[in-house]
Structure formats: C-alpha cells, structure tokens
Write a protein that holds these residues in place. Sequence first.
Motif, mmCIF file in Angstrom:
data_model
loop_
_atom_site.group_PDB
_atom_site.id
_atom_site.type_symbol
_atom_site.label_atom_id
_atom_site.label_comp_id
_atom_site.label_asym_id
_atom_site.label_seq_id
_atom_site.Cartn_x
_atom_site.Cartn_y
_atom_site.Cartn_z
ATOM 1 N N TYR A 9 0.853 -1.183 0.000
ATOM 2 C CA TYR A 9 0.000 0.000 0.000
ATOM 3 C C TYR A 9 0.891 1.236 0.000
ATOM 4 O O TYR A 9 1.899 1.285 0.712
ATOM 5 N N ALA A 10 0.539 2.229 -0.797
ATOM 6 C CA ALA A 10 1.316 3.471 -0.838
ATOM 7 C C ALA A 10 0.374 4.655 -0.958
ATOM 8 O O ALA A 10 -0.636 4.603 -1.672
ATOM 9 N N GLU A 11 0.705 5.713 -0.213
ATOM 10 C CA GLU A 11 -0.017 6.973 -0.352
ATOM 11 C C GLU A 11 1.008 8.093 -0.342
ATOM 12 O O GLU A 11 2.055 7.984 0.294
ATOM 13 N N ALA A 12 0.716 9.138 -1.085
ATOM 14 C CA ALA A 12 1.670 10.240 -1.233
ATOM 15 C C ALA A 12 1.038 11.541 -0.765
ATOM 16 O O ALA A 12 -0.118 11.832 -1.072
ATOM 17 N N SER A 32 2.987 -11.088 4.709
ATOM 18 C CA SER A 32 3.777 -11.727 5.765
ATOM 19 C C SER A 32 5.160 -12.104 5.252
ATOM 20 O O SER A 32 5.855 -12.898 5.869
ATOM 21 N N ASP A 33 5.567 -11.527 4.126
ATOM 22 C CA ASP A 33 6.883 -11.770 3.532
ATOM 23 C C ASP A 33 7.744 -10.522 3.641
ATOM 24 O O ASP A 33 7.245 -9.404 3.633
ATOM 25 N N THR A 34 9.063 -10.733 3.705
ATOM 26 C CA THR A 34 9.996 -9.614 3.652
ATOM 27 C C THR A 34 10.180 -9.208 2.204
ATOM 28 O O THR A 34 10.411 -10.056 1.341
ATOM 29 N N PRO A 61 7.914 -8.001 7.215
ATOM 30 C CA PRO A 61 6.468 -8.276 7.171
ATOM 31 C C PRO A 61 5.677 -7.252 7.984
ATOM 32 O O PRO A 61 6.032 -6.941 9.117
ATOM 33 N N HIS A 62 4.652 -6.696 7.388
ATOM 34 C CA HIS A 62 3.748 -5.719 7.998
ATOM 35 C C HIS A 62 4.492 -4.470 8.498
ATOM 36 O O HIS A 62 4.070 -3.837 9.450
ATOM 37 N N ASP A 63 5.572 -4.118 7.834
ATOM 38 C CA ASP A 63 6.366 -2.943 8.180
ATOM 39 C C ASP A 63 5.988 -1.789 7.255
ATOM 40 O O ASP A 63 5.281 -1.971 6.260
ATOM 41 N N PHE A 64 6.438 -0.594 7.576
ATOM 42 C CA PHE A 64 6.184 0.570 6.728
ATOM 43 C C PHE A 64 7.419 1.451 6.715
ATOM 44 O O PHE A 64 8.296 1.344 7.570
ATOM 45 N N ALA A 65 7.469 2.332 5.717
ATOM 46 C CA ALA A 65 8.575 3.284 5.590
ATOM 47 C C ALA A 65 8.071 4.521 4.870
ATOM 48 O O ALA A 65 7.083 4.477 4.137
ATOM 49 N N ASN A 66 8.767 5.638 5.086
ATOM 50 C CA ASN A 66 8.480 6.874 4.371
ATOM 51 C C ASN A 66 9.618 7.157 3.405
ATOM 52 O O ASN A 66 10.788 7.012 3.758
#
Length: 85
Positions: A9-12, A32-34, A61-66
């Motif tokens: 998922y991505a939002e800007a 659930s995968d890296t 898995p289930h991580d996020f970043a900016n």
Amino acid sequence: MTGFSDPVYAEAYVHVNQYDIVLDVLVVNQTSDTLQNCTLELATLGDLKLVEKPSPLTLAPHDFANIKANVKVASTENGIIFGNI
C-alpha cells in the motif's frame, strides 16, 4: 497511489513550495513476507525534473517506511509526475 487491499500500500502527500515539490510517500508491506529492493520509480513529463532517484529499501512483514522525493519545477506550465513501486 494504491488500494487498501494491495500487497504493498502506498499513499503520497504532496508539499509545494515555490518551484519545489516534495513527495512524501508512505509505503506499507501488507504481506507476511519480507520485501527486498522495494523501489519507488518516478518519472516526469513537462518542465519538471526529479532531483534524485529514491533509494531501494527492505520492508519486513507488515512494516512501513516513508520515502521523500524532490522535484524541481522549471515553469508554471502543465506537468505530470507518475511512477510505480
């Protein structure tokens, strides 16, 4: 940029200041995968120029970043920014 049910998922958020545009993109790994070498590829049309290519990242898995991307505006004519992950 993507839908809630997509694996990534991505939002800007777009911040405009005079002749500078900053895209602040939130990228979320909903699997659930890296995910390794996850890259935001951007391209422009018109009098816009991407300052530097965002670097690839690894999402647990289930991580996020900016990711931040800077775009310079040369004129006030129409311009398009598009991309993919």
